[in-house]
Design a protein around this motif. Structure first.
Motif, PDB file in Angstrom:
ATOM      1  N   VAL A 217       0.837  -1.207   0.000  1.00 13.36           N
ATOM      2  CA  VAL A 217       0.000   0.000   0.000  1.00 13.36           C
ATOM      3  C   VAL A 217       0.868   1.251   0.000  1.00 13.36           C
ATOM      4  O   VAL A 217       0.597   2.225  -0.725  1.00 13.36           O
ATOM      5  CB  VAL A 217      -0.944  -0.007   1.218  1.00 13.36           C
ATOM      6  N   ILE A 218       1.934   1.245   0.806  1.00 14.82           N
ATOM      7  CA  ILE A 218       2.845   2.401   0.871  1.00 14.82           C
ATOM      8  C   ILE A 218       3.490   2.632  -0.489  1.00 14.82           C
ATOM      9  O   ILE A 218       3.650   3.773  -0.938  1.00 14.82           O
ATOM     10  CB  ILE A 218       3.914   2.178   1.960  1.00 14.82           C
ATOM     11  N   GLY A 346       0.627   1.974  -8.749  1.00 14.32           N
ATOM     12  CA  GLY A 346       0.717   3.354  -8.283  1.00 14.32           C
ATOM     13  C   GLY A 346       0.809   4.326  -9.443  1.00 14.32           C
ATOM     14  O   GLY A 346       0.189   5.396  -9.432  1.00 14.32           O
ATOM     15  N   ASN A 347       1.590   3.945 -10.475  1.00 15.58           N
ATOM     16  CA  ASN A 347       1.677   4.787 -11.673  1.00 15.58           C
ATOM     17  C   ASN A 347       0.302   5.000 -12.286  1.00 15.58           C
ATOM     18  O   ASN A 347      -0.087   6.125 -12.638  1.00 15.58           O
ATOM     19  CB  ASN A 347       2.590   4.122 -12.710  1.00 15.58           C
ATOM     20  N   ALA A 348      -0.449   3.890 -12.440  1.00 17.93           N
ATOM     21  CA  ALA A 348      -1.779   3.973 -13.050  1.00 17.93           C
ATOM     22  C   ALA A 348      -2.728   4.789 -12.181  1.00 17.93           C
ATOM     23  O   ALA A 348      -3.509   5.609 -12.688  1.00 17.93           O
ATOM     24  CB  ALA A 348      -2.331   2.568 -13.276  1.00 17.93           C
ATOM     25  N   GLY A 380       1.241   8.608   6.002  1.00 15.24           N
ATOM     26  CA  GLY A 380       0.407   8.243   7.146  1.00 15.24           C
ATOM     27  C   GLY A 380       0.324   6.738   7.333  1.00 15.24           C
ATOM     28  O   GLY A 380       0.400   6.227   8.460  1.00 15.24           O
ATOM     29  N   VAL A 381       0.176   6.001   6.219  1.00 12.18           N
ATOM     30  CA  VAL A 381       0.148   4.534   6.303  1.00 12.18           C
ATOM     31  C   VAL A 381       1.479   4.006   6.830  1.00 12.18           C
ATOM     32  O   VAL A 381       1.519   3.086   7.653  1.00 12.18           O
ATOM     33  CB  VAL A 381      -0.175   3.926   4.926  1.00 12.18           C
ATOM     34  N   LEU A 382       2.584   4.590   6.376  1.00 10.37           N
ATOM     35  CA  LEU A 382       3.902   4.165   6.846  1.00 10.37           C
ATOM     36  C   LEU A 382       4.048   4.381   8.347  1.00 10.37           C
ATOM     37  O   LEU A 382       4.537   3.494   9.072  1.00 10.37           O
ATOM     38  CB  LEU A 382       4.989   4.938   6.091  1.00 10.37           C
ATOM     39  N   LEU A 383       3.638   5.541   8.844  1.00  9.86           N
ATOM     40  CA  LEU A 383       3.756   5.808  10.283  1.00  9.86           C
ATOM     41  C   LEU A 383       2.906   4.826  11.082  1.00  9.86           C
ATOM     42  O   LEU A 383       3.325   4.334  12.138  1.00  9.86           O
ATOM     43  CB  LEU A 383       3.338   7.253  10.571  1.00  9.86           C
ATOM     44  N   GLY A 384       1.705   4.515  10.568  1.00 10.87           N
ATOM     45  CA  GLY A 384       0.884   3.518  11.240  1.00 10.87           C
ATOM     46  C   GLY A 384       1.523   2.143  11.210  1.00 10.87           C
ATOM     47  O   GLY A 384       1.481   1.399  12.201  1.00 10.87           O
TER      48      GLY A 384
END
Length: 432
Positions: A217-218, A346-348, A380-384
């Protein structure tokens, strides 16, 4: 007195050449679309499917093809993938109609995700544990060089010798990469890694780890934010910043220089501290994108922002790839390939959201704002994820002690989440 080995393993050069050829295949078509469309008597939007079809095939091949070869030794797999790459570009070079051209693009794209996914694991296994992210960055340097040189190289050949000459040249590069991989990747460096850990079932088991999914996801959000801003950059440069159309290719070269520098520096920083590097890079990238959106009417500040966007955008690649390999360390091959697919997803996603904002009448800086939002969400996802990893660290540390080889273990051997880093003088190749 022993000397610490610092020389570059020749196998990394072979991997970088392969990455250069694959990157060239991906990017060079952008400068050839008018010639290809005219030759096959199709509209430019139809010719554009040669780009979209390639990207979708990368996303599929990154997972499906990697899963299909997970039981096979990695060096022969890399050689087979490079043969597939050569066949695909050869088809493009001799294509008599649009359908054959598309088939060649799809065949070449299928090896893309699997090559980078498996190649990242092999690259990390060629160096000491403390240099893994740097080794991955070295392989991806071939991709960044292709981004810098791809459009000028393809345009030059296309204008002087016809667009087919470009694909003949890429085919030749594939042959050079194939020979390099055969000669320079030492069989002993991947001997232990060639023993599959439970085959496909073992590789799929890695996806039971929440951090593997969070890493994907990140990757989608963090890298997608930068690419979404970049997709429509030509319109931003000409319609907002006021640059002439003829200057855009040279400005993109500056962007490519940022990619190259960011990739190498991101790899070195990730070897020192993976989590801190990712947090810092995503935070700074968000600020750069916001600053770019606010100052896009200023040509000088636009140039600065363009280089920084490329630098911090691609500085995410080695640590993002290293992160998923760390949490899937017992069976990293399929997870590594899935992360390559996540980059393309992610590119798409970034390009689609940017297109939606333009269609909504929000202007040519709106994709940059959308990219900043995506990157911020990724941060934010990374920090979580990091908070979750700290909470789970005691249990994972105990599990890694159980799984570790029978040898003295010191406290500094453990990385985040209990992952061994062996920062002492043990320079045996890391086998994932």
């Amino acid at each position: 007195m022993s000397v610490r080995p610092t020389s570059l393993p020749p196998g990394l050069i072979a991997l970088a050449i392969g990455a250069f050829g694959i990157g060239l295949t991906e990017f060079v078509i952008m400068g050839l679309l008018p010639e290809v469309a005219a030759d096959f008597a199709v509209t430019e939007p139809v010719a554009g499917w040669l780009i979209s079809g390639y990207a979708l095939s990368v996303a599929v091949g990154g997972v499906a093809l990697t899963a299909a070869v997970t039981r096979l030794p990695r060096k022969p797999v890399l050689l087979g993938l490079m043969v597939l790459f050569i066949i695909g570009n050869l088809l493009s070079a001799v294509a008599g109609d649009y359908a054959v051209m598309m088939a060649g693009r799809i065949v070449a794209a299928l090896c893309h995700g699997a090559f980078f996914g498996i190649g990242a694991v092999v690259a990390a296994g060629l160096v000491a544990p403390a240099r893994r992210a740097g080794a991955i960055a070295m392989m991806f340097a071939g991709l960044t060089i292709a981004n810098v040189l791809g459009v000028p190289f393809g345009t030059f050949l296309g204008q002087h010798f016809g667009w087919r000459s470009t694909f003949w040249a890429i085919t030749a590069i594939g042959v050079v990469a194939l020979i390099g991989l055969a000669l320079l990747i030492p069989a002993g460096a991947t001997a232990n890694a060639d023993r599959p850990v439970g085959g496909l079932r073992g590789e799929l088991r890695a996806f039971t780890h929440p951090q593997v999914w969070l890493s994907l996801v990140i990757t989608v959000l963090g890298f997608g934010g930068m690419f979404g801003a970049f997709t429509y950059i030509a319109y931003t440069l000409t319609e907002v910043s006021g640059f002439a159309t003829s200057t855009v290719p040279w400005l993109l070269v500056l962007f490519g220089v940022g990619l190259f520098a960011g990739n190498l520096l991101g790899g070195r920083a990730a070897d020192r501290s993976l989590s801190r590097t990712l947090v810092t890079v995503l935070a700074v990238l968000t600020v750069v994108l916001v600053g770019f959106a606010l100052t896009a009417t200023n040509p000088v500040l636009t140039i600065v922002a363009l280089v920084l966007m490329g630098g911090f955008g691609f500085a995410t690649v080695p640590p993002l790839q290293m992160r998923i390999m760390r949490y899937a360390r017992q069976a990293p091959t399929l997870a590594s390939g899935a992360n390559i697919a996540a980059f393309n997803l992610g590119n798409a996603l970034g390009a689609w959201i940017g297109g939606v904002t333009i269609a909504a009448g929000l202007g040519y800086t709106s994709p940059i704002w959308a990219g900043a939002a995506l990157t911020l969400i990724g941060l934010g996802v990374l920090l979580g994820a990091l908070r979750l990893a700290r909470r789970d660290e005691p249990a994972r540390a105990e599990a890694s002690l159980i799984d570790a080889p029978a040898r003295p273990r010191r406290e500094e051997d453990a990385g985040p989440g209990g992952c061994p880093t062996r920062r002492h003088s043990d320079h045996r190749p890391a086998i994932f």
